[in-house]
Design a protein around this motif. Structure first.
Motif, PDB file in Angstrom:
ATOM      1  N   GLY A 190      13.751   0.570   9.263  1.00 20.20           N
ATOM      2  CA  GLY A 190      12.596  -0.239   8.872  1.00 20.20           C
ATOM      3  C   GLY A 190      12.796  -0.867   7.513  1.00 20.20           C
ATOM      4  N   TYR A 191      11.687  -1.059   6.790  1.00 24.64           N
ATOM      5  CA  TYR A 191      11.732  -1.783   5.521  1.00 24.64           C
ATOM      6  C   TYR A 191      10.919  -1.045   4.454  1.00 24.64           C
ATOM      7  CZ  TYR A 191      13.283  -5.585   8.535  1.00 24.64           C
ATOM      8  OH  TYR A 191      13.979  -6.357   9.457  1.00 24.64           O
ATOM      9  N   SER A 192      11.339  -1.256   3.200  1.00 22.98           N
ATOM     10  CA  SER A 192      10.569  -0.690   2.088  1.00 22.98           C
ATOM     11  C   SER A 192      10.470  -1.712   0.961  1.00 22.98           C
ATOM     12  CB  SER A 192      11.218   0.595   1.558  1.00 22.98           C
ATOM     13  OG  SER A 192      12.483   0.290   0.999  1.00 22.98           O
ATOM     14  N   LEU A 193       9.449  -1.564   0.140  1.00 19.55           N
ATOM     15  CA  LEU A 193       9.238  -2.456  -1.002  1.00 19.55           C
ATOM     16  C   LEU A 193       9.748  -1.749  -2.257  1.00 19.55           C
ATOM     17  CD1 LEU A 193       7.864  -5.284  -1.309  1.00 19.55           C
ATOM     18  CD2 LEU A 193       5.880  -4.063  -2.226  1.00 19.55           C
ATOM     19  N   GLU A 194      10.682  -2.380  -2.936  1.00 14.32           N
ATOM     20  CA  GLU A 194      11.288  -1.752  -4.118  1.00 14.32           C
ATOM     21  C   GLU A 194      11.217  -2.699  -5.316  1.00 14.32           C
ATOM     22  OE1 GLU A 194      12.578   1.319  -3.746  1.00 14.32           O
ATOM     23  OE2 GLU A 194      12.611   1.421  -1.563  1.00 14.32           O
ATOM     24  N   VAL A 250       0.850  -1.200   0.000  1.00 14.00           N
ATOM     25  CA  VAL A 250       0.000   0.000   0.000  1.00 14.00           C
ATOM     26  C   VAL A 250       0.887   1.252   0.000  1.00 14.00           C
ATOM     27  CG1 VAL A 250      -1.629   1.329   1.413  1.00 14.00           C
ATOM     28  CG2 VAL A 250      -2.028  -1.094   1.030  1.00 14.00           C
ATOM     29  N   ASN A 251       2.117   1.112   0.533  1.00 16.26           N
ATOM     30  CA  ASN A 251       3.069   2.245   0.594  1.00 16.26           C
ATOM     31  C   ASN A 251       4.385   1.895  -0.091  1.00 16.26           C
ATOM     32  OD1 ASN A 251       1.530   3.985   2.662  1.00 16.26           O
ATOM     33  ND2 ASN A 251       1.645   1.993   3.661  1.00 16.26           N
ATOM     34  N   PRO A 252       4.361   1.542  -1.385  1.00 16.13           N
ATOM     35  CA  PRO A 252       5.608   1.099  -2.029  1.00 16.13           C
ATOM     36  C   PRO A 252       6.664   2.199  -2.025  1.00 16.13           C
ATOM     37  CG  PRO A 252       3.920   1.493  -3.680  1.00 16.13           C
ATOM     38  CD  PRO A 252       3.255   1.611  -2.342  1.00 16.13           C
ATOM     39  N   GLN A 253       7.916   1.786  -1.909  1.00 20.70           N
ATOM     40  CA  GLN A 253       9.086   2.671  -1.898  1.00 20.70           C
ATOM     41  C   GLN A 253       9.163   3.587  -0.669  1.00 20.70           C
ATOM     42  OE1 GLN A 253       7.921   3.690  -5.666  1.00 20.70           O
ATOM     43  NE2 GLN A 253       9.316   2.327  -6.729  1.00 20.70           N
ATOM     44  N   ASN A 254       8.209   3.444   0.240  1.00 26.48           N
ATOM     45  CA  ASN A 254       8.261   4.216   1.492  1.00 26.48           C
ATOM     46  C   ASN A 254       8.801   3.319   2.592  1.00 26.48           C
ATOM     47  OD1 ASN A 254       7.122   6.372   0.239  1.00 26.48           O
ATOM     48  ND2 ASN A 254       5.084   6.073   1.052  1.00 26.48           N
ATOM     49  N   VAL A 255       9.700   3.868   3.402  1.00 29.75           N
ATOM     50  CA  VAL A 255      10.251   3.081   4.510  1.00 29.75           C
ATOM     51  C   VAL A 255       9.237   3.066   5.651  1.00 29.75           C
ATOM     52  CG1 VAL A 255      12.120   2.869   6.187  1.00 29.75           C
ATOM     53  CG2 VAL A 255      12.614   3.667   3.867  1.00 29.75           C
ATOM     54  N   ILE A 256       8.871   1.852   6.063  1.00 25.54           N
ATOM     55  CA  ILE A 256       7.945   1.694   7.196  1.00 25.54           C
ATOM     56  C   ILE A 256       8.766   1.246   8.399  1.00 25.54           C
ATOM     57  CG2 ILE A 256       5.924   0.476   8.085  1.00 25.54           C
ATOM     58  CD1 ILE A 256       4.972   0.193   5.174  1.00 25.54           C
ATOM     59  N   PRO A 257       8.734   2.010   9.493  1.00 25.09           N
ATOM     60  CA  PRO A 257       9.536   1.643  10.667  1.00 25.09           C
ATOM     61  C   PRO A 257       9.121   0.284  11.243  1.00 25.09           C
ATOM     62  CG  PRO A 257       8.674   3.880  10.872  1.00 25.09           C
ATOM     63  CD  PRO A 257       7.994   3.264   9.700  1.00 25.09           C
ATOM     64  N   THR A 258      10.110  -0.447  11.741  1.00 22.63           N
ATOM     65  CA  THR A 258       9.851  -1.759  12.331  1.00 22.63           C
ATOM     66  C   THR A 258       8.821  -1.649  13.456  1.00 22.63           C
ATOM     67  OG1 THR A 258      12.162  -2.256  11.844  1.00 22.63           O
ATOM     68  CG2 THR A 258      11.010  -3.810  13.261  1.00 22.63           C
ATOM     69  N   VAL A 261       9.225  -9.421  13.470  1.00 17.04           N
ATOM     70  CA  VAL A 261       9.072  -8.686  12.209  1.00 17.04           C
ATOM     71  C   VAL A 261      10.135  -9.163  11.229  1.00 17.04           C
ATOM     72  CG1 VAL A 261       9.043  -6.416  11.095  1.00 17.04           C
ATOM     73  CG2 VAL A 261       8.133  -6.669  13.418  1.00 17.04           C
ATOM     74  N   TRP A 262      11.369  -9.279  11.708  1.00 19.71           N
ATOM     75  CA  TRP A 262      12.472  -9.720  10.852  1.00 19.71           C
ATOM     76  C   TRP A 262      12.214 -11.143  10.325  1.00 19.71           C
ATOM     77  CZ3 TRP A 262      15.919 -13.800  11.107  1.00 19.71           C
ATOM     78  CH2 TRP A 262      16.953 -13.758  10.163  1.00 19.71           C
ATOM     79  N   VAL A 263      11.727 -12.012  11.197  1.00 24.88           N
ATOM     80  CA  VAL A 263      11.436 -13.404  10.798  1.00 24.88           C
ATOM     81  C   VAL A 263      10.378 -13.418   9.691  1.00 24.88           C
ATOM     82  CG1 VAL A 263      10.440 -15.592  11.592  1.00 24.88           C
ATOM     83  CG2 VAL A 263      12.093 -14.392  13.032  1.00 24.88           C
ATOM     84  N   CYS A 264       9.356 -12.592   9.867  1.00 25.15           N
ATOM     85  CA  CYS A 264       8.269 -12.505   8.886  1.00 25.15           C
ATOM     86  C   CYS A 264       8.779 -11.964   7.544  1.00 25.15           C
ATOM     87  CB  CYS A 264       7.187 -11.586   9.444  1.00 25.15           C
ATOM     88  SG  CYS A 264       5.574 -11.879   8.755  1.00 25.15           S
ATOM     89  N   ILE A 265       9.607 -10.926   7.601  1.00 22.33           N
ATOM     90  CA  ILE A 265      10.189 -10.330   6.385  1.00 22.33           C
ATOM     91  C   ILE A 265      11.056 -11.365   5.667  1.00 22.33           C
ATOM     92  CG2 ILE A 265      11.877  -8.603   5.547  1.00 22.33           C
ATOM     93  CD1 ILE A 265       9.418  -7.077   6.358  1.00 22.33           C
ATOM     94  N   SER A 266      11.831 -12.105   6.432  1.00 22.04           N
ATOM     95  CA  SER A 266      12.717 -13.131   5.873  1.00 22.04           C
ATOM     96  C   SER A 266      11.905 -14.188   5.106  1.00 22.04           C
ATOM     97  CB  SER A 266      13.499 -13.768   7.023  1.00 22.04           C
ATOM     98  OG  SER A 266      14.268 -14.824   6.552  1.00 22.04           O
ATOM     99  N   SER A 267      10.795 -14.602   5.696  1.00 17.69           N
ATOM    100  CA  SER A 267       9.917 -15.587   5.061  1.00 17.69           C
ATOM    101  C   SER A 267       9.288 -15.012   3.783  1.00 17.69           C
ATOM    102  CB  SER A 267       8.830 -16.000   6.053  1.00 17.69           C
ATOM    103  OG  SER A 267       7.900 -16.828   5.439  1.00 17.69           O
ATOM    104  N   LEU A 268       8.886 -13.733   3.846  1.00 15.67           N
ATOM    105  CA  LEU A 268       8.300 -13.088   2.657  1.00 15.67           C
ATOM    106  C   LEU A 268       9.305 -12.983   1.516  1.00 15.67           C
ATOM    107  CD1 LEU A 268       6.169 -10.195   4.213  1.00 15.67           C
ATOM    108  CD2 LEU A 268       5.307 -12.008   2.718  1.00 15.67           C
ATOM    109  N   ARG A 269      10.548 -12.672   1.864  1.00 13.03           N
ATOM    110  CA  ARG A 269      11.589 -12.576   0.824  1.00 13.03           C
ATOM    111  C   ARG A 269      11.733 -13.900   0.074  1.00 13.03           C
ATOM    112  NH1 ARG A 269      15.726  -9.268   4.648  1.00 13.03           N
ATOM    113  NH2 ARG A 269      15.374  -7.176   3.802  1.00 13.03           N
ATOM    114  N   ILE A 322       0.428  -4.760  13.716  1.00 11.46           N
ATOM    115  CA  ILE A 322       0.142  -6.178  13.453  1.00 11.46           C
ATOM    116  C   ILE A 322       0.193  -7.039  14.709  1.00 11.46           C
ATOM    117  CG2 ILE A 322       0.899  -8.214  12.140  1.00 11.46           C
ATOM    118  CD1 ILE A 322       1.819  -6.149   9.966  1.00 11.46           C
ATOM    119  N   TRP A 323       1.220  -6.815  15.522  1.00 11.96           N
ATOM    120  CA  TRP A 323       1.331  -7.637  16.739  1.00 11.96           C
ATOM    121  C   TRP A 323       0.682  -6.961  17.944  1.00 11.96           C
ATOM    122  CZ3 TRP A 323       4.703  -8.177  12.751  1.00 11.96           C
ATOM    123  CH2 TRP A 323       4.967  -9.475  12.331  1.00 11.96           C
TER     124      TRP A 323
END
Length: 224
Positions: free
Chosen positions: A218-222, A164-172, A191-199, A179-180
């Protein structure tokens, strides 16, 4: 997952409603006065609002008037302790989608919430796309032109926030809070575990998308 804002100043009732709504797979932010409600509604997007009429600082009807005057069409379910017809009429005239009189049966509250958010949901796209991937909000499937994979509930919520917020950094912390939940016993590394699985899943379906980490931020979608 649908996001709700619950505006109820009775703390015990609020806690009980949050638990019930989460059980029914809603994500819920709870606030306890009208001022806070307005602040959240200004800075966040919700699929529905449960709004008590009798609230401190700013009452529910004033909150409703304010957001409608700004063009916010979020579905609103009003809660009123009074069975007086005037409150209900005023609420509906001001732009409420439905109302419920206290005390109510929780099953009815959930049914009313489902009804008002369904109407909104029909207007919201059930799919989000970015680069060569599509996230299906109904089936929790992630698709590319090459393959499809199913996401867990938490993976879906994390990826939905990123898409929903591509290329924007979302803080951890933001993922953690939304979510939690603040009261969760989970450590921030979930969060890191979830991101790792998504990758891995993005890789498996041959996507041109990567989740980039910004160290200590945080993380961003690029797009690759």
């Amino acid at each position: 997952m649908m996001r709700l804002l619950l505006c109820e100043d009775e703390k015990e009732l609020s806690d009980a409603l949050v638990a019930i709504l989460k059980f029914h797979n809603y994500s819920v932010d709870a606030v306890y006065d009208g001022e806070e409600a307005l602040s959240y509604l200004e800075s966040e997007n919700y699929d529905g609002v449960i709004l008590d009429i009798m609230m401190p600082k700013v009452d529910g009807i004033s909150v409703l008037k304010e957001i409608r005057s700004k063009g916010n069409k979020v579905p609103v379910l009003l809660l009123t302790a009074k069975s007086e017809i005037d409150d209900k009429v005023l609420g509906l005239d001001t732009g409420a989608d439905d109302y419920l009189t206290k005390p109510f049966v929780t099953k009815e509250l959930v049914a009313r919430v489902r009804a008002i958010t369904r109407r909104q949901g029909e207007m919201t796209d059930s799919q989000i796309s970015f680069a060569n991937v599509i996230l299906d909000r109904l089936t929790y499937e992630l698709k590319s032109d090459k393959d499809t994979t199913k996401l867990s509930n938490k993976e879906f919520q994390v990826l939905e926030m990123l898409m929903v917020n591509p290329q924007n950094v979302i803080p951890t912390d933001r993922f953690m809070e939304k979510i939690w939940g603040y009261d969760s016993d989970s450590e921030i590394n979930v969060v890191w575990v979830c991101i790792s699985s998504l990758r891995k899943k993005l890789n498996t379906i041959g996507s041109f998308v990567e989740i980039k980490a910004r160290r200590n931020i945080g993380y961003s979608l690029e797009e690759q």
